[in-house]
Design an enzyme around this catalytic site. Structure first.
Site, PDB file in Angstrom:
ATOM      1  CE1 TYR A  25      -9.110  -0.080   9.569  1.00  0.00           C
ATOM      2  CE2 TYR A  25      -9.330   0.716  11.882  1.00  0.00           C
ATOM      3  CZ  TYR A  25      -8.694   0.570  10.679  1.00  0.00           C
ATOM      4  OH  TYR A  25      -7.392   1.343  10.786  1.00  0.00           O
ATOM      5  CG  ASN A  68       0.684   0.982   5.292  1.00  0.00           C
ATOM      6  OD1 ASN A  68       0.244   1.576   5.961  1.00  0.00           O
ATOM      7  ND2 ASN A  68       0.480   1.180   3.746  1.00  0.00           N
ATOM      8  N   GLY A 109       0.713  -1.237   0.038  1.00  0.00           N
ATOM      9  CA  GLY A 109       0.083   0.052   0.075  1.00  0.00           C
ATOM     10  C   GLY A 109       0.992   1.303   0.206  1.00  0.00           C
ATOM     11  CB  SER A 148      -0.466   3.852  -4.388  1.00  0.00           C
ATOM     12  OG  SER A 148      -1.333   2.941  -3.762  1.00  0.00           O
ATOM     13  CB  ALA A 154     -12.764  -7.805  14.489  1.00  0.00           C
ATOM     14  CE  LYS A 202      -5.832  -1.886  10.392  1.00  0.00           C
ATOM     15  NZ  LYS A 202      -4.716  -1.826   9.648  1.00  0.00           N
ATOM     16  CB  ILE A 225      -2.549   9.237  10.224  1.00  0.00           C
ATOM     17  CG1 ILE A 225      -2.231   8.788  11.406  1.00  0.00           C
ATOM     18  CG2 ILE A 225      -1.614   9.986   9.316  1.00  0.00           C
ATOM     19  CD1 ILE A 225      -1.324   9.584  12.129  1.00  0.00           C
ATOM     20  CB  SER A 254      -5.987   0.961  13.955  1.00  0.00           C
ATOM     21  OG  SER A 254      -6.974   1.951  14.354  1.00  0.00           O
TER      22      SER A 254
HETATM   23  N1  LIG Z   1      -5.258   6.994   8.161  1.00  0.00           N
HETATM   24  C1  LIG Z   1      -5.488   6.911   9.465  1.00  0.00           C
HETATM   25  O1  LIG Z   1      -6.186   7.681  10.300  1.00  0.00           O
HETATM   26  C2  LIG Z   1      -5.264   5.482   9.946  1.00  0.00           C
HETATM   27  C3  LIG Z   1      -5.423   5.356  11.410  1.00  0.00           C
HETATM   28  C4  LIG Z   1      -5.394   3.976  11.917  1.00  0.00           C
HETATM   29  C5  LIG Z   1      -4.820   3.118  11.156  1.00  0.00           C
HETATM   30  N2  LIG Z   1      -4.478   3.225   9.740  1.00  0.00           N
HETATM   31  C6  LIG Z   1      -4.100   2.134   9.324  1.00  0.00           C
HETATM   32  O2  LIG Z   1      -2.863   2.549   8.252  1.00  0.00           O
HETATM   33  C7  LIG Z   1      -2.720   1.883   7.312  1.00  0.00           C
HETATM   34  C8  LIG Z   1      -2.558   2.664   5.894  1.00  0.00           C
HETATM   35  O3  LIG Z   1      -3.798   3.657   6.210  1.00  0.00           O
HETATM   36  P1  LIG Z   1      -3.634   5.089   5.155  1.00  0.00           P
HETATM   37  O4  LIG Z   1      -4.712   6.144   5.935  1.00  0.00           O
HETATM   38  O5  LIG Z   1      -2.351   5.471   4.571  1.00  0.00           O
HETATM   39  O6  LIG Z   1      -4.589   4.445   3.898  1.00  0.00           O
HETATM   40  P2  LIG Z   1      -5.002   4.960   2.393  1.00  0.00           P
HETATM   41  O7  LIG Z   1      -4.492   6.372   2.299  1.00  0.00           O
HETATM   42  O8  LIG Z   1      -6.460   4.765   2.256  1.00  0.00           O
HETATM   43  O9  LIG Z   1      -4.064   3.942   1.648  1.00  0.00           O
HETATM   44  C9  LIG Z   1      -4.219   2.701   1.584  1.00  0.00           C
HETATM   45  C10 LIG Z   1      -3.264   2.066   0.633  1.00  0.00           C
HETATM   46  O10 LIG Z   1      -3.606   0.404   0.649  1.00  0.00           O
HETATM   47  C11 LIG Z   1      -3.735   0.092  -0.435  1.00  0.00           C
HETATM   48  N3  LIG Z   1      -4.831  -0.897  -0.599  1.00  0.00           N
HETATM   49  C12 LIG Z   1      -6.200  -0.749   0.025  1.00  0.00           C
HETATM   50  N4  LIG Z   1      -6.696  -2.143  -0.300  1.00  0.00           N
HETATM   51  C13 LIG Z   1      -5.831  -2.836  -0.967  1.00  0.00           C
HETATM   52  C14 LIG Z   1      -5.904  -4.323  -1.355  1.00  0.00           C
HETATM   53  N5  LIG Z   1      -6.866  -5.198  -0.971  1.00  0.00           N
HETATM   54  N6  LIG Z   1      -5.045  -4.919  -1.841  1.00  0.00           N
HETATM   55  C15 LIG Z   1      -3.808  -4.071  -1.911  1.00  0.00           C
HETATM   56  N7  LIG Z   1      -3.482  -2.609  -1.497  1.00  0.00           N
HETATM   57  C16 LIG Z   1      -4.583  -2.284  -0.939  1.00  0.00           C
HETATM   58  C17 LIG Z   1      -4.005   1.370  -1.470  1.00  0.00           C
HETATM   59  O11 LIG Z   1      -3.679   1.228  -2.724  1.00  0.00           O
HETATM   60  P3  LIG Z   1      -4.328   1.939  -3.915  1.00  0.00           P
HETATM   61  O12 LIG Z   1      -4.620   3.394  -3.436  1.00  0.00           O
HETATM   62  O13 LIG Z   1      -3.492   1.831  -4.789  1.00  0.00           O
HETATM   63  O14 LIG Z   1      -5.850   1.584  -4.330  1.00  0.00           O
HETATM   64  C18 LIG Z   1      -3.272   2.260  -0.797  1.00  0.00           C
HETATM   65  O15 LIG Z   1      -1.943   2.274  -1.178  1.00  0.00           O
HETATM   66  C19 LIG Z   1      -4.014   1.095   7.235  1.00  0.00           C
HETATM   67  O16 LIG Z   1      -3.510  -0.341   7.527  1.00  0.00           O
HETATM   68  C20 LIG Z   1      -4.990   1.704   7.914  1.00  0.00           C
HETATM   69  O17 LIG Z   1      -5.793   0.803   8.417  1.00  0.00           O
HETATM   70  C21 LIG Z   1      -4.698   4.664   9.142  1.00  0.00           C
END
Ligand SMILES: NC(=O)c1ccc[n+]([C@@H]2O[C@H](COP(=O)([O-])OP(=O)(O)OC[C@H]3O[C@@H](n4cnc5c(N)ncnc54)[C@H](OP(=O)(O)O)[C@@H]3O)[C@@H](O)[C@H]2O)c1
Length: 249
Positions: A155, A90, A12, A14, A157, A159, A188, A142
């Site tokens: 979600y 990630n 992930g 991108s 469960a 995490k 974030i 998370s």
């Molecule tokens: N942002 C927050 O507030 C927050 C808080 C707690 C935990 N997290 C955790 O941190 C991690 C990253 O979150 P983020 O906010 O950076 O997410 P994001 O901006 O939505 O990016 C998600 C990334 O995962 C990829 N992805 C999603 N589903 C996929 C799949 N089935 N197979 C392969 N790639 C997949 C996406 O690829 P494409 O874009 O190319 O489709 C993208 O690169 C996640 O595990 C999330 O649960 C985030």
């Protein structure tokens, strides 16, 4: 540099936290394979940025919930980078709804991506890290896996599952010189939040909890992941490190 000559795979890469992490690992000297699912041009652009830093980089498409796709990605990363020492699990998703309305598809998909997806990649790298007696696995979980969140039983469960997975894996691989840790972000500011109509409301609610009174940025996560991926953190394993500005204390 903390990671000179090391090879890393970030799922992930991108968007959001995965992008910031890929770039930070590269700044610290690592070659990086990042994966994407739908944002190909962004992923290729970040791989270009990493190559401009003088590192090897590649962007590979995959759905992390597919065991065979994970197998192919790890094989490609090892071949193209010349080895692998760091895995950052990630990529993740949410598909919210209260439990009394949640569909089977909503439940299954989130578990398949957020929980099985991490296993899929780990299953491929574990024998490599075990044999070379060196490796770092970072699982992005998370704070909602620690405390649960209304409307996110699936979600939360998934995490929470990653936290158990991290601890069990740390016990299995510790004797082979492999560190396994989880990083638990609070809110974030990634694209999903920036583009949300409810952005201001979500930020206000989080700010009421965040004791540092700032919204977390992807770089805040990336810095901690880079440290944990380095030998500066060689005596840290089986841990869950919150990066949440004190949102959940
Ligand atoms: N942002 C927050 O507030 C927050 C808080 C707690 C935990 N997290 C955790 O941190 C991690 C990253 O979150 P983020 O906010 O950076 O997410 P994001 O901006 O939505 O990016 C998600 C990334 O995962 C990829 N992805 C999603 N589903 C996929 C799949 N089935 N197979 C392969 N790639 C997949 C996406 O690829 P494409 O874009 O190319 O489709 C993208 O690169 C996640 O595990 C999330 O649960 C985030």
């Amino acid at each position: 540099m903390l990671l000179e000559g090391k090879n890393a795979l970030v799922t992930g890469g991108s968007q959001g936290i995965g992008t910031a992490t890929s770039l930070e690992l590269a700044r610290e000297g690592a070659n990086v394979c990042l994966t994407y699912r739908s944002h190909e041009s962004e992923a290729q652009q970040y791989a270009d940025e990493i190559r401009e830093m003088g590192r090897k980089a590649l962007a590979v498409k995959c759905d992390i919930s597919s065991f065979s796709e994970a197998e192919a990605v790890v094989k490609t990363a090892v071949e193209e980078l010349g080895g692998l020492e760091i895995l950052v699990n990630n990529a993740g998703m949410n598909w919210d709804g209260v439990s009394w309305k949640m569909t089977e598809e909503q439940w299954d998909r989130v578990i398949e991506v957020n929980l099985k997806g991490y296993f899929n990649f780990t299953r491929q790298v574990a024998p490599i890290f075990k044999d070379q007696k060196y490796g770092k696995i970072l699982n992005i979980t998370s704070i909602n896996g620690l405390r649960g969140k209304f409307g996110q039983t699936n979600y939360s469960a998934s995490k929470a599952g990653i936290i158990g997975f991290t601890k069990a894996l740390a016990k299995e691989l510790g004797g082979f010189g492999v560190n396994v840790n989880a990083v638990a972000p609070g809110l974030i500011e990634t694209a999903m939040l920036k583009e949300s109509e409810a952005r201001d409301k979500i930020i206000d609610m989080a700010m009421a909890e965040i004791v540092l009174k700032r919204v977390g940025q992807p770089e805040d996560l990336a810095n901690v992941v880079a440290f944990l991926a380095s030998d500066k953190a060689r005596h840290v394993t089986g841990e869950v490190i919150k990066v949440d500005g004190g949102q959940y204390i």
